[in-house]
Design an enzyme around this catalytic site. Structure first.
Site, PDB file in Angstrom:
ATOM      1  N   ASP A 181      14.421 -10.582   6.169  1.00 12.01           N
ATOM      2  CA  ASP A 181      13.074 -11.135   6.239  1.00 12.01           C
ATOM      3  C   ASP A 181      12.306 -10.297   7.258  1.00 12.01           C
ATOM      4  O   ASP A 181      12.762 -10.138   8.398  1.00 12.01           O
ATOM      5  CB  ASP A 181      13.161 -12.591   6.700  1.00 12.01           C
ATOM      6  N   THR A 236      11.058   1.071   2.969  1.00 11.10           N
ATOM      7  CA  THR A 236       9.834   1.072   2.171  1.00 11.10           C
ATOM      8  C   THR A 236       9.329  -0.354   2.056  1.00 11.10           C
ATOM      9  O   THR A 236      10.111  -1.305   2.070  1.00 11.10           O
ATOM     10  CB  THR A 236      10.075   1.671   0.771  1.00 11.10           C
ATOM     11  N   LYS A 257      -0.959   0.983   5.273  1.00  7.06           N
ATOM     12  CA  LYS A 257      -0.054   2.122   5.405  1.00  7.06           C
ATOM     13  C   LYS A 257      -0.347   2.911   6.689  1.00  7.06           C
ATOM     14  O   LYS A 257       0.581   3.378   7.359  1.00  7.06           O
ATOM     15  CB  LYS A 257      -0.176   3.032   4.178  1.00  7.06           C
ATOM     16  N   SER A 259      -0.966   0.142 -13.234  1.00  8.45           N
ATOM     17  CA  SER A 259      -2.124  -0.672 -13.584  1.00  8.45           C
ATOM     18  C   SER A 259      -3.303  -0.206 -12.754  1.00  8.45           C
ATOM     19  O   SER A 259      -3.135   0.283 -11.627  1.00  8.45           O
ATOM     20  CB  SER A 259      -1.833  -2.155 -13.305  1.00  8.45           C
TER      21      SER A 259
END
Length: 301
Positions: free
Chosen positions: A96, A116, A196, A229
């Site tokens: 977590d 990541t 990021k 998408s």
């Protein structure tokens, strides 16, 4: 000078988050290369924000498998289940990003970390998710500093942490020394770029302060056809990136190769921009649009 590895067994590594698109591919490649892999999965959610079944950070036992896999999205669940059944060198953990101890537990005994961060596919980037990603990066790098066996962290960031700034059109080119400007990202609600940028800056600050050997891979848009998408958070501002000549893409195998290469090369250090495609011409844009519409069979006009 780039730091050198000390003489530890570098064959045990942790992949976190192993349930995301890149994570599953990294687990599979590392197993094929003979590594022992601690696959730490966040499941579909992050702590109290999106509750999931938890194994308390411990290694997953057979009895925990059903609850853990129920928390991992479809295709990733199937891939991890298959790998777990086929390979005894794969150990599964639940981590977590808000639970520091669960992160430490997943890393124990590992010489390397492949980190990541991808939110659940049904969760959009916003200001709150930016904070989640930054806190996750902080906890993970702090844990790296506390795990005695840890030798190198490979941190996945994004090209969006490089290209967004007020005077970007004046730049002749971009390289790994460039950073996106947080205030610019906030102004135009470029939440993916902001997340990021701030997460990577947080990771670098901790790595330097705690003496963690970290290498960063700043990836282009990940081309995984089933998940592509126009709603992908990377694509916010895509028209401007295209106009500026910095809309770049990367195939998952190429990106995995890059991660493994920077881990296995002792002299690797700093940031590496990683892409093997660039959307610079109208026909490139048409091809990307077709991929995102999942209509590759329709000929481009």
């Amino acid at each position: 000078m780039a730091p050198a590895f000390v003489h530890r067994d570098r064959n045990t590594v942790c992949v976190m988050d192993a349930s995301c698109r890149l994570g599953v591919s990294l687990v599979e490649r590392l197993l094929r290369r003979g590594y022992v892999v601690h696959a730490a999965t966040y499941g579909r959610g992050f702590g109290s924000l999106y509750p999931v079944s938890s194994c308390g950070g411990s290694e997953v036992l057979d009895a925990d498998w059903v609850s853990l896999m129920a928390a991992v999205a479809g295709e990733s669940s199937g891939s991890l289940r298959r790998l777990f059944g086929e390979n005894r060198r794969l150990k599964l953990f639940h981590a977590d990003p808000f639970d520091y101890q669960s992160i430490v537990d997943a890393m124990k005994g590992c010489a390397g970390l492949f980190y990541t961060f991808e939110p659940p596919q049904d969760q959009s980037y916003d200001e709150f998710l930016v904070e989640v990603e930054v806190r996750s990066a902080h906890n993970v790098l702090e844990a790296c500093a506390q795990v005695e066996t840890m030798e190198r962290a490979v941190f996945t960031s994004s090209v969006t942490a490089v290209v967004w700034k007020e005077n970007r059109k004046a730049a002749a080119d971009f390289d790994e020394r460039e950073w996106s400007e947080p205030n610019f990202c906030r102004k135009y609600k470029l939440w993916h770029a902001l997340a990021k940028t701030l997460a990577e800056k947080t990771a670098w600050a901790l790595a330097m302060d705690r003496g963690v050997d970290m290498v960063c891979v700043n990836a282009g848009l990940l081309l995984v056809a089933a998940d592509l998408s126009v709603a992908d958070p990377y694509m916010k501002g895509a028209a401007q990136m295209y106009e500026d000549g910095v809309l770049v893409t990367v195939d998952v195998d190429f990106l995995v190769d890059a991660h493994v290469a920077v881990y296995e090369t002792p002299s690797a250090y700093g940031r590496y921009l990683c892409f093997n495609g660039a959307v610079c011409h109208p026909h490139d844009a048409v091809k990307l649009e077709r991929l995102m519409s999942h209509d590759a069979a329709q000929p481009a006009s």
